[in-house]
Design a protein around this motif. Structure first.
Motif, mmCIF file in Angstrom:
data_model
loop_
_atom_site.group_PDB
_atom_site.id
_atom_site.type_symbol
_atom_site.label_atom_id
_atom_site.label_comp_id
_atom_site.label_asym_id
_atom_site.label_seq_id
_atom_site.Cartn_x
_atom_site.Cartn_y
_atom_site.Cartn_z
ATOM 1 N N MET A 1 0.857 -1.194 0.000
ATOM 2 C CA MET A 1 0.000 0.000 0.000
ATOM 3 C C MET A 1 0.889 1.239 0.000
ATOM 4 O O MET A 1 1.627 1.480 0.957
ATOM 5 N N ALA A 2 0.852 2.023 -1.073
ATOM 6 C CA ALA A 2 1.697 3.204 -1.206
ATOM 7 C C ALA A 2 1.394 4.227 -0.122
ATOM 8 O O ALA A 2 0.272 4.275 0.415
ATOM 9 N N GLU A 3 2.380 5.053 0.183
ATOM 10 C CA GLU A 3 2.254 6.011 1.276
ATOM 11 C C GLU A 3 1.135 7.020 1.054
ATOM 12 O O GLU A 3 0.531 7.498 2.010
ATOM 13 N N ASP A 4 0.855 7.385 -0.208
ATOM 14 C CA ASP A 4 -0.173 8.392 -0.465
ATOM 15 C C ASP A 4 -1.569 7.790 -0.601
ATOM 16 O O ASP A 4 -2.550 8.516 -0.774
ATOM 17 N N VAL A 5 -1.681 6.456 -0.525
ATOM 18 C CA VAL A 5 -2.988 5.797 -0.628
ATOM 19 C C VAL A 5 -3.679 5.823 0.731
ATOM 20 O O VAL A 5 -3.127 5.361 1.726
ATOM 21 N N VAL A 6 -4.882 6.376 0.767
ATOM 22 C CA VAL A 6 -5.672 6.440 2.000
ATOM 23 C C VAL A 6 -6.588 5.227 2.125
ATOM 24 O O VAL A 6 -6.723 4.641 3.203
ATOM 25 N N LEU A 7 -7.229 4.843 1.028
ATOM 26 C CA LEU A 7 -8.159 3.707 1.033
ATOM 27 C C LEU A 7 -7.767 2.730 -0.064
ATOM 28 O O LEU A 7 -7.599 3.118 -1.216
ATOM 29 N N ASP A 8 -7.616 1.466 0.309
ATOM 30 C CA ASP A 8 -7.276 0.409 -0.637
ATOM 31 C C ASP A 8 -8.326 -0.689 -0.516
ATOM 32 O O ASP A 8 -8.393 -1.386 0.507
ATOM 33 N N VAL A 9 -9.156 -0.830 -1.538
ATOM 34 C CA VAL A 9 -10.210 -1.848 -1.570
ATOM 35 C C VAL A 9 -9.787 -2.930 -2.551
ATOM 36 O O VAL A 9 -9.466 -2.634 -3.707
ATOM 37 N N GLU A 10 -9.783 -4.175 -2.083
ATOM 38 C CA GLU A 10 -9.287 -5.277 -2.899
ATOM 39 C C GLU A 10 -10.299 -6.426 -2.910
ATOM 40 O O GLU A 10 -10.619 -6.997 -1.868
ATOM 41 N N ASP A 11 -10.836 -6.710 -4.087
ATOM 42 C CA ASP A 11 -11.758 -7.849 -4.306
ATOM 43 C C ASP A 11 -12.911 -7.839 -3.300
ATOM 44 O O ASP A 11 -13.253 -8.880 -2.711
ATOM 45 N N LEU A 12 -13.523 -6.694 -3.121
ATOM 46 C CA LEU A 12 -14.641 -6.576 -2.179
ATOM 47 C C LEU A 12 -15.912 -7.149 -2.800
ATOM 48 O O LEU A 12 -16.343 -6.725 -3.873
ATOM 49 N N SER A 13 -16.502 -8.112 -2.117
ATOM 50 C CA SER A 13 -17.763 -8.712 -2.558
ATOM 51 C C SER A 13 -18.767 -8.631 -1.414
ATOM 52 O O SER A 13 -18.426 -8.918 -0.257
ATOM 53 N N VAL A 14 -19.995 -8.251 -1.746
ATOM 54 C CA VAL A 14 -21.056 -8.105 -0.745
ATOM 55 C C VAL A 14 -22.283 -8.860 -1.228
ATOM 56 O O VAL A 14 -22.721 -8.687 -2.377
ATOM 57 N N SER A 15 -22.845 -9.702 -0.374
ATOM 58 C CA SER A 15 -24.053 -10.443 -0.730
ATOM 59 C C SER A 15 -25.017 -10.449 0.451
ATOM 60 O O SER A 15 -24.609 -10.341 1.610
ATOM 61 N N PHE B 1 -10.243 -0.898 -5.916
ATOM 62 C CA PHE B 1 -9.818 0.456 -6.290
ATOM 63 C C PHE B 1 -9.021 1.061 -5.148
ATOM 64 O O PHE B 1 -8.977 0.517 -4.039
ATOM 65 N N GLU B 2 -8.371 2.185 -5.430
ATOM 66 C CA GLU B 2 -7.626 2.949 -4.436
ATOM 67 C C GLU B 2 -8.061 4.399 -4.492
ATOM 68 O O GLU B 2 -8.469 4.896 -5.550
ATOM 69 N N VAL B 3 -7.985 5.071 -3.341
ATOM 70 C CA VAL B 3 -8.202 6.514 -3.282
ATOM 71 C C VAL B 3 -7.007 7.125 -2.568
ATOM 72 O O VAL B 3 -6.643 6.681 -1.467
ATOM 73 N N ARG B 4 -6.397 8.122 -3.195
ATOM 74 C CA ARG B 4 -5.194 8.731 -2.641
ATOM 75 C C ARG B 4 -5.504 10.018 -1.892
ATOM 76 O O ARG B 4 -6.585 10.594 -2.029
ATOM 77 N N ARG B 5 -4.547 10.462 -1.115
ATOM 78 C CA ARG B 5 -4.685 11.690 -0.334
ATOM 79 C C ARG B 5 -4.924 12.877 -1.268
ATOM 80 O O ARG B 5 -4.203 13.074 -2.240
ATOM 81 N N GLY B 6 -5.970 13.649 -0.987
ATOM 82 C CA GLY B 6 -6.292 14.818 -1.785
ATOM 83 C C GLY B 6 -6.983 14.520 -3.095
ATOM 84 O O GLY B 6 -7.263 15.442 -3.871
ATOM 85 N N GLU B 7 -7.306 13.253 -3.356
ATOM 86 C CA GLU B 7 -7.909 12.852 -4.628
ATOM 87 C C GLU B 7 -9.416 12.675 -4.477
ATOM 88 O O GLU B 7 -9.912 12.290 -3.421
ATOM 89 N N THR B 8 -10.129 12.952 -5.581
ATOM 90 C CA THR B 8 -11.558 12.672 -5.635
ATOM 91 C C THR B 8 -11.801 11.554 -6.642
ATOM 92 O O THR B 8 -11.508 11.707 -7.830
#
Length: 340
Positions: A1-15, A31-38
C-alpha cells in the motif's frame, strides 16, 4: 500500500440473504483513493455503488444477513494502516467519524428530528475527543461557520425541520468533518437538491478538500457532477467495475459500451437548437442480481454483442492504456469507433 494511498479496496464482494436466495450486490470490486484525490463512482441505480460504500465502513446488516468478503485497508491520520473488515466492532466505531466519515443522500433520514443541530454535531465531537460539552458546542459552531451556514448561534438551536434541504446537507457535512477524517465518502449528497444548491455543495466539498487534503469517494449517477469534481472515475454495472480511468480520458474516449451509453444519454448544451437525433437511451434495465445473464452482464442491452464472445464468460478487467481499465471482450475491436 503506497504512502499516499488512503483507502485500498481489494476484491470486495457483498451479498445478502433473501427468501429467494443469496443476492450478490457487489462482486470483486477493487480500487484505491489517494490523499487529496476525488474518485467518483458512477452507474445506474442497482449497480452496487451505495452497497460498496456501506460495506467499506461496515454499515451493512450484520452476518448472516450480509456477507462481506475481500480486503479494505485504511491509512488513518496517524499513518497506521487498518484492515477494516478484520477489526472488532468497538474499534470500528472509533474509526468511523475520526478517520473515515460518510455523508448520506437524504439528511432528514440521518439527523435526529428531536435534537437541536448544535447538540447533534457536538455529540459526534465528544464521542471522538476529550472535549467538554461547552468545548464541543464551540467546535460545532466553528464547523457550521466552516460549511457556510449564516447566523451560526441561532442555527445551533434549530431543529432539522427548520432548515432548508441545502442547509441540512451542510450540517451533515459538518458532522462528517467534525473530527477531520482522512477519508470522506459522499453518497449522492446533491441528488435531492436543486441545481443552485447543488453547485454550492460541490464548491464547498472542493474547498474543504483543498484545505484538509482528505481523500473523497463521491458516489453519484450525475455525469455532470463527475466532470466538475472528480480526478478519476469508476463505472459500475451489476455489481462489478466495468471501466476505470482519469476523468478526461474517460469522457473523451470511453471504451466500455455501457460507459458510452451513459455519456450519450446526457443532454449537450452545445447541440441545443440544432436539428439532430433524439437523445439516446440505453435499452432495458439493470439485470436482476438473482438472474444475471451468463458472461457479460451488459450483453443483453449492448448493441455490440457477439454471442460467441460475450455470452461465454465474464470478461476480465483489462488494461487499455495508462491507468485505463475496461471490462469488455470486444473493447479492442471497438476502440477505433469509440466516440471522441
Amino acid at each position: 500500500m503506497a504512502e499516499d494511498v488512503v483507502l485500498d479496496v481489494e476484491d470486495l464482494s457483498v451479498s445478502f440473504v433473501s427468501p429467494q436466495g443469496i443476492v450478490p450486490a457487489a462482486r470483486e470490486v477493487s480500487f484505491e483513493v489517494r490523499r487529496g484525490e476525488t474518485l467518483a463512482m458512477v452507474g445506474e441505480s442497482g449497480s452496487g455503488k451505495s452497497v460498496t460504500s456501506l460495506a467499506i465502513l461496515r454499515l451493512t446488516p450484520p452476518a448472516p444477513q450480509c456477507r462481506i468478503e475481500g480486503r479494505v485497508r485504511l491509512r488513518a491520520g496517524d499513518r497506521r494502516v487498518h484492515d477494516l473488515l478484520a477489526l472488532p466492532e468497538a474499534r470500528m466505531r472509533e474509526l468511523r467519524g475520526s478517520a473515515a466519515a460518510m455523508v448520506f443522500q437524504e439528511p432528514m433520514t440521518s439527523l435526529n428530528p428531536v435534537h437541536k443541530i448544535g447538540d447533534q454535531i457536538a455529540e459526534a465531537v465528544r464521542f471522538h475527543s476529550a472535549l467538554s460539552k461547552r468545548g464541543a458546542l464551540d467546535r460545532a459552531a466553528e464547523l457550521l461557520d466552516l460549511v457556510g451556514i449564516p447566523d451560526v448561534r441561532r442555527r445551533m438551536s434549530s431543529y432539522p425541520h427548520q432548515l432548508s434541504g441545502g442547509m441540512r446537507q451542510r450540517v451533515m457535512i459538518a458532522i462528517a468533518l467534525s473530527c477531520e477524517p482522512v477519508l470522506l465518502i459522499a453518497d449522492e449528497p446533491t441528488t435531492a437538491l436543486d441545481v443552485t444548491i447543488q453547485a454550492q455543495i460541490l464548491e464547498l466539498l472542493h474547498d474543504l478538500q483543498q484545505r484538509t487534503q482528505m481523500a473523497l469517494l463521491f458516489i453519484t449517477h450525475n455525469l455532470g457532477v463527475v466532470a466538475e469534481i472528480a480526478d478519476r472515475v469508476i463505472v459500475m454495472y451489476a455489481g462489478r467495475v466495468v471501466e476505470e480511468a482519469a476523468v478526461l480520458p474517460l469522457f473523451k474516449r470511453p471504451l466500455m459500451p455501457y460507459t458510452q451509453g451513459l455519456l450519450r444519454s446526457v443532454p449537450r448544451l452545445d447541440l441545443a437548437g440544432r436539428r439532430c437525433d433524439e437523445l439516446a437511451a440505453i435499452p432495458g434495465n439493470v439485470p436482476d442480481p438473482l438472474a444475471l445473464p451468463p458472461g457479460c452482464s451488459f450483453a443483453p442491452r449492448c448493441a455490440h454483442r457477439v454471442p460467441e464472445l460475450c455470452d461465454g464468460r465474464v470478461p476480465l478487467l483489462e488494461g487499455a492504456g495508462a491507468q485505463h481499465f475496461v471490462r469488455c471482450a470486444r473493447w479492442a475491436s471497438l476502440a477505433e469507433g469509440a466516440p471522441p
